[in-house]
Write an enzyme that holds these catalytic residues in place. Structure first.
Site, PDB file in Angstrom:
ATOM      1  N   ASP A  14       0.890  -1.172   0.000  1.00 25.40           N
ATOM      2  CA  ASP A  14       0.000   0.000   0.000  1.00 25.40           C
ATOM      3  C   ASP A  14       0.920   1.211   0.000  1.00 25.40           C
ATOM      4  O   ASP A  14       1.608   1.469   0.984  1.00 25.40           O
ATOM      5  CB  ASP A  14      -0.882  -0.059   1.261  1.00 25.40           C
ATOM      6  CG  ASP A  14      -1.736   1.194   1.444  1.00 25.40           C
ATOM      7  OD1 ASP A  14      -1.587   2.149   0.660  1.00 25.40           O
ATOM      8  OD2 ASP A  14      -2.544   1.203   2.400  1.00 25.40           O
ATOM      9  N   TYR A 231       1.645   0.354  14.849  1.00 22.42           N
ATOM     10  CA  TYR A 231       0.690   0.189  13.770  1.00 22.42           C
ATOM     11  C   TYR A 231       1.101   0.939  12.502  1.00 22.42           C
ATOM     12  O   TYR A 231       1.389   2.125  12.545  1.00 22.42           O
ATOM     13  CB  TYR A 231      -0.699   0.692  14.194  1.00 22.42           C
ATOM     14  CG  TYR A 231      -1.684   0.510  13.083  1.00 22.42           C
ATOM     15  CD1 TYR A 231      -2.155  -0.755  12.771  1.00 22.42           C
ATOM     16  CD2 TYR A 231      -2.100   1.577  12.299  1.00 22.42           C
ATOM     17  CE1 TYR A 231      -3.032  -0.945  11.726  1.00 22.42           C
ATOM     18  CE2 TYR A 231      -2.979   1.391  11.251  1.00 22.42           C
ATOM     19  CZ  TYR A 231      -3.439   0.126  10.975  1.00 22.42           C
ATOM     20  OH  TYR A 231      -4.301  -0.058   9.933  1.00 22.42           O
ATOM     21  N   LYS A 234      -2.771  -2.630   8.142  1.00 26.68           N
ATOM     22  CA  LYS A 234      -2.874  -4.096   8.080  1.00 26.68           C
ATOM     23  C   LYS A 234      -2.026  -4.612   6.939  1.00 26.68           C
ATOM     24  O   LYS A 234      -1.780  -3.897   5.976  1.00 26.68           O
ATOM     25  CB  LYS A 234      -4.335  -4.488   7.853  1.00 26.68           C
ATOM     26  CG  LYS A 234      -5.105  -4.628   9.138  1.00 26.68           C
ATOM     27  CD  LYS A 234      -4.804  -5.945   9.803  1.00 26.68           C
ATOM     28  CE  LYS A 234      -5.255  -5.861  11.253  1.00 26.68           C
ATOM     29  NZ  LYS A 234      -4.555  -6.767  12.130  1.00 26.68           N
ATOM     30  N   TYR A 350      -4.529  -0.222  16.641  1.00 26.74           N
ATOM     31  CA  TYR A 350      -4.522   1.132  17.191  1.00 26.74           C
ATOM     32  C   TYR A 350      -5.042   0.964  18.610  1.00 26.74           C
ATOM     33  O   TYR A 350      -6.039   0.277  18.786  1.00 26.74           O
ATOM     34  CB  TYR A 350      -5.609   1.978  16.559  1.00 26.74           C
ATOM     35  CG  TYR A 350      -5.442   2.552  15.210  1.00 26.74           C
ATOM     36  CD1 TYR A 350      -5.379   3.934  15.055  1.00 26.74           C
ATOM     37  CD2 TYR A 350      -5.442   1.751  14.082  1.00 26.74           C
ATOM     38  CE1 TYR A 350      -5.310   4.499  13.799  1.00 26.74           C
ATOM     39  CE2 TYR A 350      -5.359   2.312  12.822  1.00 26.74           C
ATOM     40  CZ  TYR A 350      -5.301   3.689  12.696  1.00 26.74           C
ATOM     41  OH  TYR A 350      -5.240   4.242  11.461  1.00 26.74           O
TER      42      TYR A 350
HETATM   43  C1  F6R Z   1      -7.392  -0.592   8.058  1.00 25.95           C
HETATM   44  C2  F6R Z   1      -7.284   0.709   7.390  1.00 25.95           C
HETATM   45  C3  F6R Z   1      -8.246   1.781   7.735  1.00 25.95           C
HETATM   46  C4  F6R Z   1      -7.576   2.852   8.601  1.00 25.95           C
HETATM   47  C5  F6R Z   1      -8.587   3.948   9.021  1.00 25.95           C
HETATM   48  C6  F6R Z   1      -7.943   5.075   9.814  1.00 25.95           C
HETATM   49  O1  F6R Z   1      -6.459  -1.473   7.571  1.00 25.95           O
HETATM   50  O2  F6R Z   1      -6.418   0.936   6.593  1.00 25.95           O
HETATM   51  O3  F6R Z   1      -9.387   1.270   8.365  1.00 25.95           O
HETATM   52  O4  F6R Z   1      -7.000   2.270   9.729  1.00 25.95           O
HETATM   53  O5  F6R Z   1      -9.178   4.510   7.871  1.00 25.95           O
HETATM   54  O6  F6R Z   1      -6.877   5.550   9.089  1.00 25.95           O
HETATM   55  P1  F6R Z   1      -5.943   6.767   9.561  1.00 25.95           P
HETATM   56  O7  F6R Z   1      -5.421   6.433  10.922  1.00 25.95           O
HETATM   57  O8  F6R Z   1      -4.889   6.794   8.519  1.00 25.95           O
HETATM   58  O9  F6R Z   1      -6.810   7.983   9.563  1.00 25.95           O
HETATM   59 MG    MG Z   2      -3.903   2.302   3.238  1.00 24.36          MG
HETATM   60 MG    MG Z   3      -4.869  -2.305   2.256  1.00 21.63          MG
END
Ligand code: F6R
Ligand code: MG
Ligand code: MG
Length: 368
Positions: A14, A231, A234, A350
């Site tokens: 990613d 973190y 994923k 998280y």
């Molecule tokens: C799970 C994922 C999303 C982010 C969520 C918060 O693998 O990628 O669910 O964890 O959108 O993202 P941030 O912390 O980047 O705002």
């Molecule tokens: Mg991402």
């Molecule tokens: Mg992904």
């Protein structure tokens, strides 16, 4: 020409989401396509296919250099760096998210990207499936792999095909201790299940046919949170399986996904949710950043060429599973921040829990 050795390398990362963590911007796919085209002209890769699942860029490559070939890993690394630049220019979300190290040192393992590779001697006809998932982790393959290669209720070939009747060896990784163990099915089924039933810790890494050691499956087993110590998203796993002629049939490989089993991941990598099998077009997890998705790309590998893909979950036969997954998603969502929808504290990606406990420490009094 049959009998030729071919390596299939699936390397993914990613390097920026569009919009948020939901999907892939086409410019990233174009960049990867262009760079792989140059690599193919130079003879570095024999063939390639670039795709995406959710916010993950998936490089499917064939070549003759064997697994863990530094040139191939370097190529993938360079593509992810170039993709990160494209993502930064477009202001995509989380640009360079899975690029955890600065300098490449021969292998992308442990640097952020996920990797599944297998070297095969091509049979007369070589059907393979590349499974790619988003918003979950490598343990998600444990249940379907067990069903494919060890459960006769899923794979009648184990009972009625003489070449599969001896069973399969399972290479299982303990991601906490960083140790692996080879266990045999059917003799050690209960031992296998005792381990892989805990998919956050024990993950099936590869599967081999017992009669001749032929490889049947190879999975990515990186755990980004263990690599990074905190973190970083994923690790959204990939899996390569080889099919037919003494290995599970394509339909036996796909059938386990008709049951949308519960996997960890989903919103903030901190929730349990059903794994939904979808067509390429529907690999855009938007409901509560999910539910977790899996796509299946089918290829015939011929003379190191990738003939395909066929979008294998683009079949009304999986409609009921998708409906069931939605029903389960809805049911779990009603739990809000409660377990078992929310993951236990040690598996959440998280968490404010440690700082919260520190803040409340002095207010906890001995219970009477
Ligand atoms: C799970 C994922 C999303 C982010 C969520 C918060 O693998 O990628 O669910 O964890 O959108 O993202 P941030 O912390 O980047 O705002
Ligand atoms: Mg991402
Ligand atoms: Mg992904």
């Amino acid at each position: 020409m049959a009998g030729k050795k071919t390596t299939i390398s699936v390397i993914k990362a990613d390097v920026g989401g569009y919009v948020g963590h939901s999907s892939m911007h086409p410019d990233l796919v174009t960049k990867a396509d262009d760079m792989l085209e140059v690599a193919a002209e130079k003879g570095l890769v024999a063939d390639f296919h670039v795709t995406s699942c959710g916010d993950d860029l998936e490089l499917i490559m064939t070549h003759t250099r064997g697994p863990e070939a530094p040139d191939i890993h370097k190529l993938a690394w360079d593509i992810f760096l170039a993709g990160t630049e494209v993502a930064k220019k477009l202001g995509l979300y989380g640009a360079g998210q899975d690029i955890l190290k600065d300098a490449f040192s021969g292998n992308v393992k442990g640097m952020g990207p996920g990797v599944a590779e297998m070297e095969i001697t091509e049979r007369k006809s070589e059907p393979i499936i590349v499974f790619m998932a988003d918003k979950t982790s490598p343990g998600a393959w444990n249940l379907p792999l067990y069903k494919m290669f060890a459960d006769p209720f899923n794979t009648p070939g184990l009972v009625i095909d003489p070449s599969m009747h001896e069973g399969f060896n399972f290479l299982v990784l303990d991601v906490i201790e960083s140790k692996e163990i080879m266990l045999s099915a059917p003799d050690e089924l209960y031992d296998i299940l005792a381990l892989i039933g805990s998919p956050a810790r024990y993950m099936i890494k590869a599967i081999y046919r017992r009669t001749d050691g032929e490889i049947g499956a190879s999975a990515s087993t990186q755990k980004l949170s263990l690599i990074a110590g905190k973190y970083v998203g994923k690790d959204d796993p990939v899996l390569i399986v080889r099919s037919q002629s003494g290995l599970p049939a394509v339909g036996e490989m796909l059938e386990p996904f008709a049951f949308p089993h519960i996997v960890e991941g989903w919103m903030r990598g901190s929730h349990n949710g059903p794994l939904m099998p979808v067509s390429f077009e529907d690999a855009t997890p938007t409901r509560f950043d999910g539910p977790p998705r899996v796509i299946a790309a089918g290829f015939q590998v011929t003379d190191s060429r990738l003939i395909g893909p066929v979008d294998l979950f683009d079949d009304p036969g999986f409609d009921m599973s998708r409906n069931k997954a939605n029903e389960i998603a809805d049911y779990l969502r009603r739990h809000g921040p409660f377990e078992p929808h929310r993951l236990p504290a040690d598996q959440m990606e998280y968490t404010t829990l440690p700082s919260l406990l520190a803040k409340l420490k002095d207010r906890f009094k001995s219970a009477k």
